[in-house]
Design an enzyme around this catalytic site. Sequence first.
Site, PDB file in Angstrom:
ATOM      1  CE  LYS A 277      -3.445   2.420   2.916  1.00  0.00           C
ATOM      2  NZ  LYS A 277      -4.310   2.359   4.117  1.00  0.00           N
ATOM      3  CE  LYS A 289      -6.889   8.037   8.471  1.00  0.00           C
ATOM      4  NZ  LYS A 289      -7.553   6.914   9.161  1.00  0.00           N
ATOM      5  CD  GLU A 362      -7.060   4.946   2.620  1.00  0.00           C
ATOM      6  OE1 GLU A 362      -8.024   5.059   3.404  1.00  0.00           O
ATOM      7  OE2 GLU A 362      -5.914   4.636   2.997  1.00  0.00           O
ATOM      8  NE  ARG A 364     -11.082  -1.571   3.607  1.00  0.00           N
ATOM      9  CZ  ARG A 364     -11.639  -1.819   4.783  1.00  0.00           C
ATOM     10  NH1 ARG A 364     -12.776  -2.487   4.852  1.00  0.00           N
ATOM     11  NH2 ARG A 364     -11.075  -1.403   5.891  1.00  0.00           N
TER      12      ARG A 364
END
Length: 520
Positions: A277, A289, A362, A364
């Site tokens: 990632k 967040k 995000e 995944r």
Amino acid sequence: MHTQKVTLQLFDAPPESFVGDLLVYLVEEDIPHVADADESLLRLLAQIRDTGDFKGAKEEVFLVYPGLIDGETNQRVQAKRLLFVGLGKQNENIHVRREQLRLSGGAVAKQAGAVKAKDVLVVLPKDYLLDAIEIAQCVSEGLLLGNYRFDLYKNPKEGDDAPVTVERFLLSAGSLAVSAVRKGLERGRILAEATNAARDMANQPGNGWTPAEFADYAKRLAKKPRLKCKILDKSDLQKLKMGGILGVNQGSALPPFLVILEYKTEKKHPTILLVGKGLTFDSGGICAKPPAGMEDMKYDMCGGAAVLAVMQAIAEIGIAGINVVGLIPATENLSGSAALKPGDVIRHYGGKTSEIINTDAEGRLILADALAYGIDVYHPQAVVDLATLTGAVIIGLGHHYTGLMSNSEQLATQLTEAGAQVSEPLWRLPLGPEYRKQIDSRVADIKNAGSDRSAGTITAACYLQEFVGETPWAHLDIAGTAWDFTEKSYIPKGPSGTGVRTLVACLSQWQPLKPVDNKH
Ligand code: BES
Ligand code: ZN
Ligand code: ZN
């Protein structure tokens, strides 16, 4: 940051003749002898032990200034300082033994920093449980990993405050075979430099390490033998219909990349696919967040950094018998006016659709495209992905174990063993239809987050599993270990570079896999 690179070499003369800043002996707890130490040195060590101030416990250090003491040691030892470093009690567990050596190397680096030593010689301990190659490797790893610091953005201080860093670590083989020590030193150096490179990438702020920096680093790496680099840019991703990477990228002003590095040996060998990632900053997107601690989300690219570093290390070591492909989907997750919104539906590479429930889930989305594409193009024997994927893994395992999820017993076992060897422990969590149900969507094939927070780490893995088919696959959730990993002499605060040494160990001793052997 390794602006000024430290060297690591073999020292081929008697240790007493070393005219440097710090001469180090590694001392076992409760064992009177020390490799390559003469009678006068052993007497000195015995006297020190008698004081009760040093017994050779793990990471314990004792500093002596030979110039300030009378007697034989002073006459023989040429170094400015003499350092005894404890290894701890002899232990029959081979993993513990390796770790003792790494920790002692880290303790040497810390002490070298404290006394501003530039030139350091370490006398390796005697053969015990491990062969000479591994002894030299582990101590080398400890020295170079423990010596790591990142000061790229600090203006240098002047005068007495000017930083002094180690210029040269030397290893004396002691009673070990020199050729084996040379080999282990080299392997340890390659692994530590690759891990430190991953730490450097992670330590860079979001505006210093963008998707384009991932692409540039990969292009530079491709100059190494057997490595080839391909960069898929935004228009390539559009042609390939990678709706996951493109969707996450919609809120960012910087273009995304899918970075590909291929390590090629022989065609007949199996291919192992690594996916990391490479989210260079995760604001959460529209589902923002909270601000407190958001700066840490510059570390959301640690999986990608680890994959680049693994490719670097295996090319330098020249591992044989397998081909390896590294994929890094790289983008930011921001909330520009075109950003993905909750309720949107995206279409991944290969056609599967996904309802966006939470734009902060995000990782995944970008991994799914990369996994499906990598399997389609390279037909790998196995796939391993690394990702700072869920906060939930920190709730479950804290900062001490990486979460492992896999559809293959054999792959899970190989990875767990490799992690234990290098002291990057993995803990396996289950997968299964009862968890998979949590990401059923009413409007699309799947949704990107469960309706509640239960088993968040596993439901994220279930999402990824949708894109690997029957290929043996393992997912490493490194959200708890990629930074603030169990602090040790050779693991600093901040990014750890976790996964690099585990994967290189796993790939170096690769055992061919049977097709998926269970139905997790
Ligand atoms: N990058 C984060 C995961 C993360 C959180 C890593 C904290 C390290 C520390 C990831 O993209 C994320 O935000 N995941 C969400 C998923 C949720 C919305 C389903 C999470 O874990 O909260
Ligand atoms: Zn997120
Ligand atoms: Zn993220």
